[in-house]
Design a protein around this motif. Sequence first.
Motif, PDB file in Angstrom:
ATOM      1  N   ARG A 113      37.061   3.066  17.521  1.00  0.00           N
ATOM      2  CA  ARG A 113      37.229   3.857  18.581  1.00  0.00           C
ATOM      3  C   ARG A 113      36.083   3.247  18.975  1.00  0.00           C
ATOM      4  O   ARG A 113      34.896   2.438  18.766  1.00  0.00           O
ATOM      5  CB  ARG A 113      36.713   4.852  17.781  1.00  0.00           C
ATOM      6  CG  ARG A 113      37.829   5.683  17.209  1.00  0.00           C
ATOM      7  CD  ARG A 113      37.367   7.634  16.673  1.00  0.00           C
ATOM      8  NE  ARG A 113      36.321   7.124  15.637  1.00  0.00           N
ATOM      9  CZ  ARG A 113      37.272   7.512  14.684  1.00  0.00           C
ATOM     10  NH1 ARG A 113      38.064   7.374  14.402  1.00  0.00           N
ATOM     11  NH2 ARG A 113      36.595   7.578  13.173  1.00  0.00           N
ATOM     12  N   LEU A 114      36.534   2.573  20.316  1.00  0.00           N
ATOM     13  CA  LEU A 114      35.650   1.505  21.299  1.00  0.00           C
ATOM     14  C   LEU A 114      34.470   2.051  21.757  1.00  0.00           C
ATOM     15  O   LEU A 114      33.228   1.419  21.530  1.00  0.00           O
ATOM     16  CB  LEU A 114      36.498   0.841  21.797  1.00  0.00           C
ATOM     17  CG  LEU A 114      37.453   0.400  21.728  1.00  0.00           C
ATOM     18  CD1 LEU A 114      38.417  -0.678  22.807  1.00  0.00           C
ATOM     19  CD2 LEU A 114      37.199  -0.814  20.435  1.00  0.00           C
ATOM     20  N   GLY A 115      34.473   2.905  21.812  1.00  0.00           N
ATOM     21  CA  GLY A 115      33.657   4.545  22.998  1.00  0.00           C
ATOM     22  C   GLY A 115      34.590   5.605  23.214  1.00  0.00           C
ATOM     23  O   GLY A 115      35.581   5.763  22.759  1.00  0.00           O
ATOM     24  N   THR A 129      26.654  -1.794  19.459  1.00  0.00           N
ATOM     25  CA  THR A 129      25.783  -2.125  17.965  1.00  0.00           C
ATOM     26  C   THR A 129      24.179  -0.684  18.134  1.00  0.00           C
ATOM     27  O   THR A 129      24.011  -0.224  17.137  1.00  0.00           O
ATOM     28  CB  THR A 129      25.104  -3.565  17.861  1.00  0.00           C
ATOM     29  OG1 THR A 129      25.964  -4.590  17.185  1.00  0.00           O
ATOM     30  CG2 THR A 129      24.412  -3.440  16.263  1.00  0.00           C
ATOM     31  N   ASP A 130      23.415  -1.159  19.176  1.00  0.00           N
ATOM     32  CA  ASP A 130      22.507  -0.142  19.326  1.00  0.00           C
ATOM     33  C   ASP A 130      22.326   0.371  20.378  1.00  0.00           C
ATOM     34  O   ASP A 130      20.803   0.528  21.131  1.00  0.00           O
ATOM     35  CB  ASP A 130      21.195  -1.219  19.088  1.00  0.00           C
ATOM     36  CG  ASP A 130      20.966  -2.467  20.456  1.00  0.00           C
ATOM     37  OD1 ASP A 130      22.256  -2.206  20.548  1.00  0.00           O
ATOM     38  OD2 ASP A 130      19.810  -3.033  19.781  1.00  0.00           O
ATOM     39  N   ARG A 131      23.188   0.583  21.549  1.00  0.00           N
ATOM     40  CA  ARG A 131      23.134   0.984  22.831  1.00  0.00           C
ATOM     41  C   ARG A 131      24.314   1.372  23.462  1.00  0.00           C
ATOM     42  O   ARG A 131      25.506   1.118  22.798  1.00  0.00           O
ATOM     43  CB  ARG A 131      22.676  -0.032  23.688  1.00  0.00           C
ATOM     44  CG  ARG A 131      23.916  -0.735  23.826  1.00  0.00           C
ATOM     45  CD  ARG A 131      23.507  -1.931  24.573  1.00  0.00           C
ATOM     46  NE  ARG A 131      24.303  -3.554  25.009  1.00  0.00           N
ATOM     47  CZ  ARG A 131      24.877  -3.860  25.532  1.00  0.00           C
ATOM     48  NH1 ARG A 131      24.537  -4.161  27.113  1.00  0.00           N
ATOM     49  NH2 ARG A 131      25.876  -5.039  26.126  1.00  0.00           N
ATOM     50  N   VAL A 132      24.542   2.322  24.499  1.00  0.00           N
ATOM     51  CA  VAL A 132      25.587   2.537  25.085  1.00  0.00           C
ATOM     52  C   VAL A 132      26.225   2.056  26.044  1.00  0.00           C
ATOM     53  O   VAL A 132      24.828   2.383  26.469  1.00  0.00           O
ATOM     54  CB  VAL A 132      25.781   4.444  24.668  1.00  0.00           C
ATOM     55  CG1 VAL A 132      27.291   4.719  24.896  1.00  0.00           C
ATOM     56  CG2 VAL A 132      26.016   4.969  23.441  1.00  0.00           C
ATOM     57  N   ARG A 174      34.566  -1.611  13.156  1.00  0.00           N
ATOM     58  CA  ARG A 174      34.978  -1.062  15.221  1.00  0.00           C
ATOM     59  C   ARG A 174      34.047  -1.599  16.024  1.00  0.00           C
ATOM     60  O   ARG A 174      34.745  -2.509  17.260  1.00  0.00           O
ATOM     61  CB  ARG A 174      34.136   0.238  15.021  1.00  0.00           C
ATOM     62  CG  ARG A 174      33.837   0.406  16.339  1.00  0.00           C
ATOM     63  CD  ARG A 174      33.081   2.520  16.434  1.00  0.00           C
ATOM     64  NE  ARG A 174      31.886   1.740  16.125  1.00  0.00           N
ATOM     65  CZ  ARG A 174      31.570   1.049  17.527  1.00  0.00           C
ATOM     66  NH1 ARG A 174      31.991   1.585  18.510  1.00  0.00           N
ATOM     67  NH2 ARG A 174      30.110   0.497  17.810  1.00  0.00           N
ATOM     68  N   LEU A 175      32.801  -2.593  15.045  1.00  0.00           N
ATOM     69  CA  LEU A 175      32.250  -3.447  16.848  1.00  0.00           C
ATOM     70  C   LEU A 175      32.172  -5.284  16.265  1.00  0.00           C
ATOM     71  O   LEU A 175      32.809  -5.145  17.446  1.00  0.00           O
ATOM     72  CB  LEU A 175      30.910  -3.627  15.560  1.00  0.00           C
ATOM     73  CG  LEU A 175      29.838  -2.902  15.514  1.00  0.00           C
ATOM     74  CD1 LEU A 175      28.508  -3.574  14.898  1.00  0.00           C
ATOM     75  CD2 LEU A 175      29.060  -2.362  17.273  1.00  0.00           C
TER      76      LEU A 175
END
Length: 439
Positions: free
Chosen positions: A133-135, A61-64, A20-21
Motif C-alpha cells: 500500500r503506497l498511500g 518513511t517519516d512523512r505523508v 512497502r517503502l
Amino acid sequence: MPDGDLYQPADPSPDAEQRRLAAVRRYSILDTPPDGVFDTIASLAARIFQAPMATVAIVDTDRVWFKATHGLDGVPQVGREPGLCASAILHDAPYAVSDALTDPRTAANSLVQGEPGVRFYAAAPITTESGERLGTVNVLDIRPREATDDQMAALKDLASLVMDELELRLSAMRTVAAERRMRTDAERLARTLQRTLLPPALPRVPGLSAAAAYHPASVDEVGGDFYDLFPLDDGRWAFFLGDVCGKGADAAALTSLTRYTLRAAAIYDPDPCTALANLDTVLKGEYQGDDPRYCTAVFGVLEPEDDGSFTVTLAGGGHPSALAVRADGGVEAVSTTGGQLIGLLPDPQFVQATTRLAPGEALLLYTDGLTEARTSDGTMLGEDGLALHLSAASLRGADGLLSIVDKLLTELGSGISDDTALLALAVPPLPTSPVQEDR
C-alpha cells in the motif's frame, strides 16, 4: 462502511514496511511536480463526497507527501502521524472515521487538533498488484458525517485509477530507460565499429608529419568516411580519403570493402587513377542490380625528393579537391574536379593532378561534411570559405593544420549535418642556419 473496531489493523512487520517503502521508491513518485491527472482524481473525490478537501497521498518513511490536493492548498506534506493516512495504509479496505475528534484512532492527529480541524475522514489505499500500500486517496471534512457505501466504493475506484496511472508511468519510465540503454549500447557499438574502419594510428613517414581526425555528426550512427596512409614497396607512400553512400551497418560494410580494396589495388598498381578504377570494378561486382553502392575518394602517392620536398600525385573520383597550404600562407586547390562517382556509372572518368609540397607546406584532404556545413548566416562554407579560413591561420605542421580545422568545426557547431574525415600531410620547414638567425 468500514469503521470502528472491526477494522483495527495489526501493526505491520518491519519486513513488510521495508517492502512497502521499496515499492514507493520503485514508482519514483515522491516529490514530483503537480500533475493534472492526480489533481482531477482529488477533485472528483471531493465532489463525490461533497466535501471541501481531498488528497492523493503517498506515505514515505517519516512523512505523508501529497501528490495532489483539493482544498488543502499550501500543505505539500505532513508528518507521518498515526490516525489518518499513516493508519489508513494499514488497511486492505477503504477506511472511514465519522468524527475524528472523538475517535481514539485519530483524536491526537495534528490535522484534527489543529488546522484545518478535520472531523470526517475517509481513505482508500493505493495498492500494488503484489499488495504493497503506497498511500491513499483521502476525503476530509471539518464536520462530522457519515459516508455511504456508494461513496466508499467510488473512493476505492479512484484509488485503483491512481494505481493504474502509476503503473502506466512506471512502464513508460522503464521503456525510456530501456531505450536509453539501447541507445547507449548502440552508441558504444557504433564507436567501436567506427574505430575498426579507420587505422588506429598513422605510420611515421620520414621527412613528413601526418595527422588524421574523424568528426561524427551523430554519436549513435556509423558513418561512411574513411582514410588511410601506408608505405609502398619502392619508398613511396600511398594515401586515400573518401566517403561512401549511406549510414549504419550497410555503410560500414561498404567502407571496409572500399578501404581494403584500395590498399590491395595500390600493391597491384599504385597509379592513382588505376587504383580508383580497380575500386570501381570491385564495387560494381559486389553490388549489382537495383541497389548500387558507390563512394567518392581521393587517392594519392607521395614521392620524397632529395631537397626534402614531396611530389604528390592525386586522383579524384567525385570528391572535393585537396587544398595545398603554401609556405607563404597562400591556399590553392589541387583540382581533381570532374572526377566521377566510384561504383555507380558505366564508364566513370577519374581526374589526376600533381603538386609539390616544399618544406613548410601542407596538404589537407577532407570529406564534404566540412565544406557543406552552414555558417552562422546560413550560407554554405564551401571550398572558398575553407581556403580563406586556412590562409588566415598560422600553420604549424599536420597537427597544427588539424587544430585549425577542429576550431572551425567547433565554431560551425549545429551548422554541421554530416560526418567529416580529415587527413593532413605536412613537410616540416628546413632548419634555420646560424647565419640566418644572426641576420
